[in-house]
Design an enzyme around this catalytic site. Structure first.
Site: not given
Lengths: 147, 455
Positions: B164, B170-171, B206-207, B241, B293, B297
């Site tokens: 990543k 967000g994808g 990441e896994k 998403h 994440e 807000r």
């Protein structure tokens, strides 16, 4: 589909008009009607190609529609920003005005944004109120253009 | 509230249902409101009902709801003492939060530093790991530059892995790698894309969890050291998403497990000095929670937590911003019953294309356990410029079965004409045996839609 996906520009906010035209071309080439772009964070852009294959593609973007102005004989001079409206001496019915004439100031503290007349003509109505908090796009005066 | 109020008038820097939701909370607390709006939203309900309403720009969000300077000037000219950003728009913009406070106003949300820390995936994950919040096994920071070292990290984590971009989200800017042979090419390609898309080639690894659920924990913190967790929500039903239907609590996960995660989340909040409402998002698979994440807000789906805890989250945000102490203790918060939220979108049922237009009929459901949060009224025109959310139906029941039954009746009662909506989609989802069983994964809805699509 995958060929189109690989060529469509990365979606970051509303695409530029060049990108829109490019995406529309890609859709037509691929024989597709619609495309949805999203950034995964909630922003989405939809396009639909409406033209027949022989014509120039006409891309419509949901986020960029433009409201149609209703034609009328006099012209509304609108506030270009919000603020407390301070009308100038010109802002009176019957005053002859020329392009660039300032009929008011939108004031926020020390900030002043002038309200300017776009055409030559006569002020036929004073809609804005002096000293009043006025929003963006509110009509300040109406001008009858000179013949 | 006490006489020591920091602010008496709140500027609501948002639109639609959340602007109305914030306005209601303000009025119930005796606070005045300033509705700032774009030309397209002049007829909105919250604009009509505000103490002060001011058009600040044209329909384009960049010149209205996203115009930081304009919003600060609007606060100045209307005498607002605080700005509530809602969700979306500027709600997670650290620079805006800083600018609001620098202007001597109160930002109803966390500090710019908190927002900044959570906005960068690597620093956020590191902060969470330090605070004992479970994270997906991975590289624990930026990937090393040598291919051999990257390979060692990936082998230790175990394939499949996901590479990543640190600046992504967000994808976007991510790639799943199934074997060690694909690794080197995948890393090079993702770094190149990350540089192009985000101006930052930093990657982490990441896994890859294959069939996780999306489970999130709501927190609420004051500026006096109190940090509370308000239970979990399951938001696994997503398309592209985007969450479609959410529920609280998350079906099938023992309350003790949620309590343990909740405690770690509030511990993290105390460590980073977090204030206001926030959400820790996790992937959950085979009993393992992995932090993805933090949203700094209020969220669209906050009402289901309000229903199951009895806490008005938006009112509490305002009280915290006033500097008040949260008057609830963790042991007093009872997570009771079950709540479901269906997001109503103005969109074509088959293509999901937005369906703007004038609503000619708008009959709302009612009865025990039904709440509707919406800005739409009869003859309201859904604008094409913004997202297509037109409201939310929230059902509450003593049990999940009762909440589902109430929601199904509510959706059947709802009548909308003039625009297309996704009501039928929600009805079909609620009738789906797998949904009724509970605990579907985040890919379930997309698979389900693909199977239904006419070929």
């Amino acid at each position: 589909m995958s060929t189109v996906e690989n060529q469509v520009p990365v979606f970051e906010g509303i695409p530029s008009s060049e990108d829109l035209a490019r995406i529309a071309d890609l859709l037509v080439q691929a024989g597709l009607e619609t495309i949805e772009l999203s950034d995964g964070k909630g922003a989405r852009c939809f396009m639909r190609v409406t033209a027949p294959a022989s014509a120039v593609p006409d891309a419509q973007v949901a986020t960029a529609a433009v409201p149609v102005e209703v034609p009328s004989s006099d012209i509304a001079v609108k506030a270009p920003y919000f603020g407390v409206l301070a009308l100038t001496d010109l802002a009176q019915i019957g005053t002859l005005v020329r392009p660039g004439d300032v009929v008011g100031q939108m004031q926020i503290g020390a900030l002043q944004v002038p309200v300017t007349v776009p055409v030559e003509g006569t002020i036929v109505d004073v809609v804005g109120q002096d000293g009043v908090l006025t929003g963006y796009g509110a009509v300040v005066v109406r001008v009858e253009p000179a013949a | 509230m006490s006489d020591m109020q920091r602010f008496k008038r709140v500027l609501i820097a948002n639109r639609g249902e959340i602007a109305l939701r914030i306005q209601r909370a303000c009025r119930q607390l005796g606070l005045e409101t300033v509705a700032v709006y774009s030309e397209a939203d002049a007829d909105s309900r919250h604009v009509r009902e505000a103490n002060v309403a001011l058009c600040i720009g044209p329909a384009a969000a960049s010149k209205s709801y996203l115009d930081m300077e304009g919003l600060l000037l609007a606060a100045k000219v209307t005498g607002a003492g605080a700005i509530h950003p809602g969700y979306g728009f500027l709600s997670e913009n650290a620079g805006f939060a800083d600018a609001v406070e620098a202007a001597g106003l109160t930002f109803v949300g966390p500090t710019g530093d908190s927002i900044r820390m959570m906005g960068d995936k690597i620093t956020a994950k590191r902060a969470m790991r330090d605070a004992g919040v479970p994270c997906v096994p991975g590289s624990d920071g930026p990937l090393p530059s040598s291919a051999a070292e990257v390979r060692a990290v990936a082998l230790e984590v175990g394939f499949p892995v996901i590479v990543k971009a640190s600046g992504g989200g967000g994808g976007r800017g991510m790639r799943v790698v199934h074997s060690v042979d694909e690794l080197e090419d995948a890393v090079a390609l993702t770094a190149k894309e990350a540089q192009q898309a985000f101006g930052n080639p930093t990657l982490y690894l990441e896994k890859y969890m294959q069939k996780p659920r999306h489970v999130e924990v709501q927190v609420l913190c004051d500026t006096h050291g109190t940090a509370l967790w308000l239970g979990a929500r399951d938001c696994s039903l997503q398309r592209r998403h985007q969450k479609v239907l959410e529920e609280a609590p998350a079906p099938g996960i023992p309350p003790e497990t949620i309590a343990e995660i909740g405690e770690r989340c509030v511990q993290a909040c105390r460590q980073i000095g977090y204030r206001g409402a926030g959400t820790f998002e996790f992937l959950y698979e085979d009993g393992i929670f992995a932090f993805i994440e933090m949203n700094t807000r209020v969220q669209v789906e906050h009402p289901i937590t309000e229903e199951t805890t009895g806490i008005d989250i938006v009112a509490q945000q305002l009280r915290v911003a006033q500097g008040e102490t949260l008057d609830v203790r963790q042991e007093d918060i009872l997570m009771q019953g079950h709540a479901i939220e269906c997001r109503l979108n103005a969109e074509d049922a088959a293509t999901f294309m937005p369906s703007p237009g004038t609503v000619t009929r708008w009959d709302l459901p009612g009865g025990p356990g039904i709440r509707v949060d919406t800005h739409v009224v009869n003859n309201y025109t859904v604008q094409p410029y913004y997202d297509s959310l037109i409201g939310k139906i929230i059902s509450y029941g003593a049990t999940r079965e009762q909440a589902i039954a109430r929601m199904r009746v509510a959706l059947a009662e709802m009548r909308v004409e003039g625009i297309s909506t996704n009501i039928a989609l929600h009805q079909d989802l609620l009738a789906d045996p797998q949904f009724q069983e509970g605990g579907v994964d985040i890919h379930y809805l997309e698979r389900w839609l693909a199977e239904r699509a006419p070929s």
